[in-house]
Scaffold this motif. Structure first.
Motif, mmCIF file in Angstrom:
data_model
loop_
_atom_site.group_PDB
_atom_site.id
_atom_site.type_symbol
_atom_site.label_atom_id
_atom_site.label_comp_id
_atom_site.label_asym_id
_atom_site.label_seq_id
_atom_site.Cartn_x
_atom_site.Cartn_y
_atom_site.Cartn_z
ATOM 1 N N GLY A 168 -109.608 -2.525 -95.635
ATOM 2 C CA GLY A 168 -109.429 -3.002 -94.235
ATOM 3 C C GLY A 168 -110.268 -4.393 -94.028
ATOM 4 O O GLY A 168 -110.002 -4.560 -93.156
ATOM 5 N N LEU A 169 -111.289 -3.797 -94.645
ATOM 6 C CA LEU A 169 -112.804 -4.548 -94.832
ATOM 7 C C LEU A 169 -112.443 -5.901 -95.476
ATOM 8 O O LEU A 169 -112.881 -7.095 -95.108
ATOM 9 N N ASN A 170 -111.164 -5.431 -96.535
ATOM 10 C CA ASN A 170 -110.863 -6.843 -97.480
ATOM 11 C C ASN A 170 -110.146 -7.678 -96.451
ATOM 12 O O ASN A 170 -109.646 -8.822 -97.074
ATOM 13 N N ASP A 171 -109.185 -6.785 -96.006
ATOM 14 C CA ASP A 171 -107.609 -7.450 -95.187
ATOM 15 C C ASP A 171 -107.247 -7.075 -93.819
ATOM 16 O O ASP A 171 -106.595 -6.264 -93.999
ATOM 17 N N PRO A 172 -107.747 -7.227 -93.076
ATOM 18 C CA PRO A 172 -107.985 -6.772 -91.288
ATOM 19 C C PRO A 172 -106.691 -6.294 -91.161
ATOM 20 O O PRO A 172 -105.766 -5.784 -90.637
ATOM 21 N N ALA A 173 -106.031 -7.429 -91.709
ATOM 22 C CA ALA A 173 -104.739 -7.610 -91.433
ATOM 23 C C ALA A 173 -103.413 -6.193 -91.662
ATOM 24 O O ALA A 173 -103.037 -5.903 -91.107
ATOM 25 N N VAL A 174 -104.192 -5.128 -93.035
ATOM 26 C CA VAL A 174 -104.138 -3.979 -93.408
ATOM 27 C C VAL A 174 -103.304 -3.002 -91.798
ATOM 28 O O VAL A 174 -102.901 -1.701 -91.453
ATOM 29 N N PHE A 175 -104.804 -3.143 -91.282
ATOM 30 C CA PHE A 175 -104.871 -2.319 -90.381
ATOM 31 C C PHE A 175 -103.982 -2.875 -88.726
ATOM 32 O O PHE A 175 -104.561 -2.570 -87.731
ATOM 33 N N GLY A 176 -104.330 -4.241 -88.618
ATOM 34 C CA GLY A 176 -103.524 -5.172 -87.648
ATOM 35 C C GLY A 176 -104.412 -5.607 -87.176
ATOM 36 O O GLY A 176 -103.905 -5.784 -85.363
ATOM 37 N N GLY A 177 -105.810 -5.356 -87.212
ATOM 38 C CA GLY A 177 -106.820 -6.244 -86.606
ATOM 39 C C GLY A 177 -108.008 -5.520 -87.348
ATOM 40 O O GLY A 177 -108.050 -4.622 -87.481
ATOM 41 N N ILE A 178 -109.223 -6.882 -86.509
ATOM 42 C CA ILE A 178 -110.697 -6.508 -87.326
ATOM 43 C C ILE A 178 -111.403 -4.830 -86.300
ATOM 44 O O ILE A 178 -111.901 -4.494 -86.852
ATOM 45 N N ARG A 179 -110.681 -4.598 -84.889
ATOM 46 C CA ARG A 179 -111.390 -3.938 -84.132
ATOM 47 C C ARG A 179 -110.471 -2.754 -84.470
ATOM 48 O O ARG A 179 -111.021 -2.139 -84.445
ATOM 49 N N MET A 180 -109.084 -2.855 -85.301
ATOM 50 C CA MET A 180 -108.650 -1.413 -85.710
ATOM 51 C C MET A 180 -109.566 -1.293 -86.657
ATOM 52 O O MET A 180 -109.555 0.462 -87.370
ATOM 53 N N VAL A 181 -110.195 -2.433 -87.302
ATOM 54 C CA VAL A 181 -111.443 -1.815 -88.647
ATOM 55 C C VAL A 181 -112.530 -1.209 -88.157
ATOM 56 O O VAL A 181 -112.446 -0.517 -88.948
ATOM 57 N N GLY A 182 -112.573 -1.985 -87.054
ATOM 58 C CA GLY A 182 -114.008 -1.144 -86.731
ATOM 59 C C GLY A 182 -114.034 0.496 -85.885
ATOM 60 O O GLY A 182 -114.433 1.331 -86.630
ATOM 61 N N ALA A 187 -114.647 6.105 -87.004
ATOM 62 C CA ALA A 187 -114.471 7.568 -87.610
ATOM 63 C C ALA A 187 -114.339 7.792 -88.756
ATOM 64 O O ALA A 187 -115.114 9.123 -89.055
ATOM 65 N N TYR A 188 -114.632 6.812 -90.002
ATOM 66 C CA TYR A 188 -114.793 6.751 -90.490
ATOM 67 C C TYR A 188 -116.068 8.298 -91.236
ATOM 68 O O TYR A 188 -116.168 9.308 -91.910
ATOM 69 N N ILE A 189 -117.390 7.377 -90.276
ATOM 70 C CA ILE A 189 -118.232 8.021 -91.111
ATOM 71 C C ILE A 189 -119.137 9.057 -90.383
ATOM 72 O O ILE A 189 -119.855 9.605 -90.721
ATOM 73 N N HIS A 190 -118.120 9.657 -89.057
ATOM 74 C CA HIS A 190 -118.396 10.889 -88.857
ATOM 75 C C HIS A 190 -117.582 11.711 -89.275
ATOM 76 O O HIS A 190 -117.371 12.885 -89.043
ATOM 77 N N THR A 191 -116.753 11.102 -90.632
ATOM 78 C CA THR A 191 -115.992 12.861 -91.262
ATOM 79 C C THR A 191 -116.347 13.471 -92.414
ATOM 80 O O THR A 191 -117.333 12.514 -92.954
ATOM 81 N N LEU A 265 -117.533 -12.507 -77.857
ATOM 82 C CA LEU A 265 -117.573 -11.005 -77.089
ATOM 83 C C LEU A 265 -117.081 -10.443 -77.860
ATOM 84 O O LEU A 265 -117.357 -8.780 -77.113
ATOM 85 N N PHE A 266 -117.359 -10.224 -79.360
ATOM 86 C CA PHE A 266 -116.641 -8.674 -79.649
ATOM 87 C C PHE A 266 -117.492 -7.860 -79.909
ATOM 88 O O PHE A 266 -118.570 -7.770 -80.453
ATOM 89 N N THR A 267 -117.260 -6.817 -80.260
ATOM 90 C CA THR A 267 -117.993 -5.520 -79.921
ATOM 91 C C THR A 267 -117.000 -4.072 -80.827
ATOM 92 O O THR A 267 -115.606 -4.795 -80.059
ATOM 93 N N ILE A 268 -117.316 -3.612 -81.335
ATOM 94 C CA ILE A 268 -116.980 -1.996 -81.399
ATOM 95 C C ILE A 268 -117.354 -0.613 -80.946
ATOM 96 O O ILE A 268 -118.705 -0.993 -80.374
ATOM 97 N N LYS A 269 -117.137 0.409 -80.857
ATOM 98 C CA LYS A 269 -117.650 1.083 -79.960
ATOM 99 C C LYS A 269 -117.667 2.145 -81.220
ATOM 100 O O LYS A 269 -117.062 2.776 -81.360
ATOM 101 N N ASP A 270 -118.576 3.076 -81.284
ATOM 102 C CA ASP A 270 -118.290 4.804 -81.534
ATOM 103 C C ASP A 270 -118.053 5.402 -81.497
ATOM 104 O O ASP A 270 -117.872 5.819 -79.938
ATOM 105 N N ARG A 271 -116.704 5.802 -82.373
ATOM 106 C CA ARG A 271 -115.877 7.481 -82.019
ATOM 107 C C ARG A 271 -116.762 8.626 -81.828
ATOM 108 O O ARG A 271 -115.737 9.293 -81.940
ATOM 109 N N GLU A 272 -117.655 8.577 -82.330
ATOM 110 C CA GLU A 272 -118.601 9.724 -82.564
ATOM 111 C C GLU A 272 -118.032 10.314 -80.844
ATOM 112 O O GLU A 272 -118.368 9.587 -80.081
#
Length: 272
Positions: A168-182, A187-191, A265-272
């Protein structure tokens, strides 16, 4: 008009039974000919007849899968579309948003299966047997970081959680965009699958500096216990030149420490 399951003579029943027993969950004309020790022409005729009478389903020309005994129609969608992807696009693996959902890194459900393959395909989106596939061609050296899952007698490769994030970091399109990558990264860092060493190793293996730029930028926003050390490692792997945070969304704000153009105004939120 739907075809009903037809009867088989004894010889045909034995041949079909041998094919289903010795094949994987799908087979080509050539594979059927080899298993049954007959010519390709004879195998093609048998497979076509069995499909006509509802014992097999023709996925596309030359490729068949067995119909479940519980099925009332040969038009039934197969239970494991990953198997079709494995058969048609190998060398390949299941990745992108499909892998993210499989590993519980997103709750979003997508209407297509994402496939990473080394094959050159003309149609990036295909519908096979009622299943939609999204296909991305990659270099052979980028097939790494996969795990195997079983579909009947066949092993299907899928990107592991870490490689799923890196793709996803290599090509955000595989997740449908960078917000989904974030969101997936959060989610990953909390697993329990989070592995900082593996994350940075995979990022380096991709040989794309933009991976480190996006990872460093996003990880700083998440502000979790390993953010500083990951960001530091990312900075040491930066190369000159500017990249887009999302190649499909032109950025208008330059983050100079990451050499990244970022949308306002791009931001992401921690999923924890």
């Amino acid at each position: 008009m739907k075809t009903k399951l037809g009867g088989l003579k004894e010889t045909g029943r034995k041949l079909l039974g041998k094919l289903l027993q010795e094949s994987t969950e799908s087979f080509t004309v050539a594979e059927a000919a080899h298993i049954l020790s007959i010519s390709r022409y004879h195998a093609a005729s048998l497979l076509a007849a069995w499909a006509k009478h509802g014992w097999l389903h023709r996925v596309r020309r030359g490729l068949y899968i067995p119909i479940s005994l519980q099925s009332i129609s040969p038009e039934a969608t197969p239970e494991e579309p990953w198997l079709i992807a494995h058969k048609l696009f190998s060398p390949c693996y299941i990745g992108g948003w499909t892998a993210a959902h499989h590993w519980g890194l997103t709750e979003q459900i997508f209407n297509s299966i994402y496939v990473m393959t080394t094959k050159k395909v003309h149609q990036r989106e295909q519908n096979l047997n009622g299943v939609n596939f999204k296909i991305k061609t990659i270099l052979p050296k980028k097939i790494f970081g996969t795990q195997s899952v079983w579909s009947g007698k066949a092993k299907i490769a899928i990107s592991d959680p870490t490689k799923t994030v890196i793709d996803g970091l290599n090509d955000p399109a595989v997740f449908g965009g960078i917000r989904m990558v974030g969101d997936v990264l959060s989610a990953y860092i909390h697993t329990k699958e989070f592995n900082q060493e593996k994350l940075l190793k995979y990022a380096k293996t991709m040989e794309n500096s933009a991976v480190f730029k996006r990872l460093g930028f996003l990880i700083e926003q998440l502000e979790f216990y390993a953010s500083a050390s990951i960001a530091s490692a990312c900075k040491s792997n930066l190369k000159s030149g500017y990249s887009q945070l999302d190649p499909n969304v032109k950025g208008n704000r330059l983050e100079t420490q990451w050499n990244l153009w970022v949308p306002t105004l791009f931001t992401i939120k921690d999923r924890e």
